[in-house]
Design an enzyme around this catalytic site. Sequence first.
Site, PDB file in Angstrom:
ATOM      1  N   GLY A  48       0.678  -1.148   0.026  1.00 46.46           N
ATOM      2  CA  GLY A  48       0.058  -0.108  -0.066  1.00 46.46           C
ATOM      3  C   GLY A  48       0.746   1.301   0.191  1.00 46.46           C
ATOM      4  O   GLY A  48       1.847   1.240   0.379  1.00 46.46           O
ATOM      5  N   GLN A  53       2.902   9.640   1.198  1.00 47.76           N
ATOM      6  CA  GLN A  53       4.386   9.089   1.289  1.00 47.76           C
ATOM      7  C   GLN A  53       5.356   9.325   0.284  1.00 47.76           C
ATOM      8  O   GLN A  53       6.505   8.823   0.182  1.00 47.76           O
ATOM      9  CB  GLN A  53       4.093   7.584   1.204  1.00 47.76           C
ATOM     10  CG  GLN A  53       3.463   7.100   2.674  1.00 47.76           C
ATOM     11  CD  GLN A  53       3.320   5.428   2.722  1.00 47.76           C
ATOM     12  OE1 GLN A  53       2.254   5.230   2.073  1.00 47.76           O
ATOM     13  NE2 GLN A  53       4.353   5.047   3.213  1.00 47.76           N
ATOM     14  N   CYS A  91       5.968  -0.310   7.582  1.00 51.86           N
ATOM     15  CA  CYS A  91       5.628   1.040   6.624  1.00 51.86           C
ATOM     16  C   CYS A  91       6.782   1.290   5.907  1.00 51.86           C
ATOM     17  O   CYS A  91       7.935   1.536   6.378  1.00 51.86           O
ATOM     18  CB  CYS A  91       5.197   1.888   7.769  1.00 51.86           C
ATOM     19  SG  CYS A  91       4.670   3.678   6.824  1.00 51.86           S
ATOM     20  N   LEU A  92       6.606   1.709   4.880  1.00 51.96           N
ATOM     21  CA  LEU A  92       7.808   2.176   3.704  1.00 51.96           C
ATOM     22  C   LEU A  92       8.209   3.488   4.115  1.00 51.96           C
ATOM     23  O   LEU A  92       9.330   3.709   3.800  1.00 51.96           O
ATOM     24  CB  LEU A  92       7.107   2.282   2.291  1.00 51.96           C
ATOM     25  CG  LEU A  92       6.622   1.161   1.624  1.00 51.96           C
ATOM     26  CD1 LEU A  92       6.002   1.321   0.196  1.00 51.96           C
ATOM     27  CD2 LEU A  92       7.780   0.045   1.584  1.00 51.96           C
ATOM     28  N   HIS A 133      -4.327   1.398   7.455  1.00 52.74           N
ATOM     29  CA  HIS A 133      -3.174   1.803   7.406  1.00 52.74           C
ATOM     30  C   HIS A 133      -3.046   3.079   6.406  1.00 52.74           C
ATOM     31  O   HIS A 133      -2.372   4.135   6.926  1.00 52.74           O
ATOM     32  CB  HIS A 133      -2.266   0.580   7.045  1.00 52.74           C
ATOM     33  CG  HIS A 133      -0.632   1.081   7.358  1.00 52.74           C
ATOM     34  ND1 HIS A 133       0.480   0.523   8.052  1.00 52.74           N
ATOM     35  CD2 HIS A 133       0.037   2.086   6.352  1.00 52.74           C
ATOM     36  CE1 HIS A 133       1.611   1.191   8.068  1.00 52.74           C
ATOM     37  NE2 HIS A 133       1.401   1.878   6.814  1.00 52.74           N
ATOM     38  N   GLU A 134      -3.469   2.615   5.408  1.00 53.09           N
ATOM     39  CA  GLU A 134      -3.515   3.794   4.156  1.00 53.09           C
ATOM     40  C   GLU A 134      -4.411   5.335   4.585  1.00 53.09           C
ATOM     41  O   GLU A 134      -3.810   6.376   4.479  1.00 53.09           O
ATOM     42  CB  GLU A 134      -3.659   3.517   3.140  1.00 53.09           C
ATOM     43  CG  GLU A 134      -2.666   2.276   2.352  1.00 53.09           C
ATOM     44  CD  GLU A 134      -1.157   2.650   2.526  1.00 53.09           C
ATOM     45  OE1 GLU A 134      -0.828   3.611   2.522  1.00 53.09           O
ATOM     46  OE2 GLU A 134      -0.549   1.547   2.847  1.00 53.09           O
ATOM     47  N   HIS A 137      -2.408   7.207   7.083  1.00 47.62           N
ATOM     48  CA  HIS A 137      -1.336   7.957   6.538  1.00 47.62           C
ATOM     49  C   HIS A 137      -1.942   9.165   6.051  1.00 47.62           C
ATOM     50  O   HIS A 137      -1.426  10.291   6.360  1.00 47.62           O
ATOM     51  CB  HIS A 137      -0.798   7.301   5.248  1.00 47.62           C
ATOM     52  CG  HIS A 137       0.359   6.398   5.650  1.00 47.62           C
ATOM     53  ND1 HIS A 137       1.615   7.034   6.144  1.00 47.62           N
ATOM     54  CD2 HIS A 137       0.618   5.331   5.180  1.00 47.62           C
ATOM     55  CE1 HIS A 137       2.483   5.987   6.354  1.00 47.62           C
ATOM     56  NE2 HIS A 137       1.911   4.870   5.756  1.00 47.62           N
TER      57      HIS A 137
END
Length: 159
Positions: A48, A53, A91-92, A133-134, A137
């Site tokens: 995702g 991000q 997480c990225l 999660h997204e 963000h």
Amino acid sequence: MFKLVTIATKESEVFLRKKAKEVSDPGSITRAFVSEMKKTMIAANGIGLAANQIGEECKMFVAVHAGKFYTLINPEIIKSSAEEEEAEEGCLSVPMIYGPVKRAAKVIIQGTDMRGKVVKIKAVGLLARIFQHEIDHLNGKLFIDRAASLYRVDGEVKA
Ligand code: ZN
């Protein structure tokens, strides 16, 4: 491909903690932009990726689950189950850090697709977790705020 914004510096963490801006014209999100986001997510072994991000403040994300790609503009959770599940997240934007996070086991999200059509998606399990999660963000929230504990894994970065 886009450069990922991580919490590596105070400045980039402040950016990630800002709320993304509502997209007033879904048509302004181009296919080329979405395609670059997908490429960036895949290259980083992610499942995702929210627009903030990659340094864009617009409210949209891409995700992949079970071979299916999702692109949601202005996504919102409209229903969450009371039942929760705990699972490991990474997480990225937070490289090498992992931890268990409790989330609703099922959610219904609503957003706009690339054609400007309103869509509702009912998700369970991992897909429900990715969506939460997204959307976190896009609200300026990181999984490290929700994790019961955190640990560092040096080596391969996966989530
Ligand atoms: Zn993340």
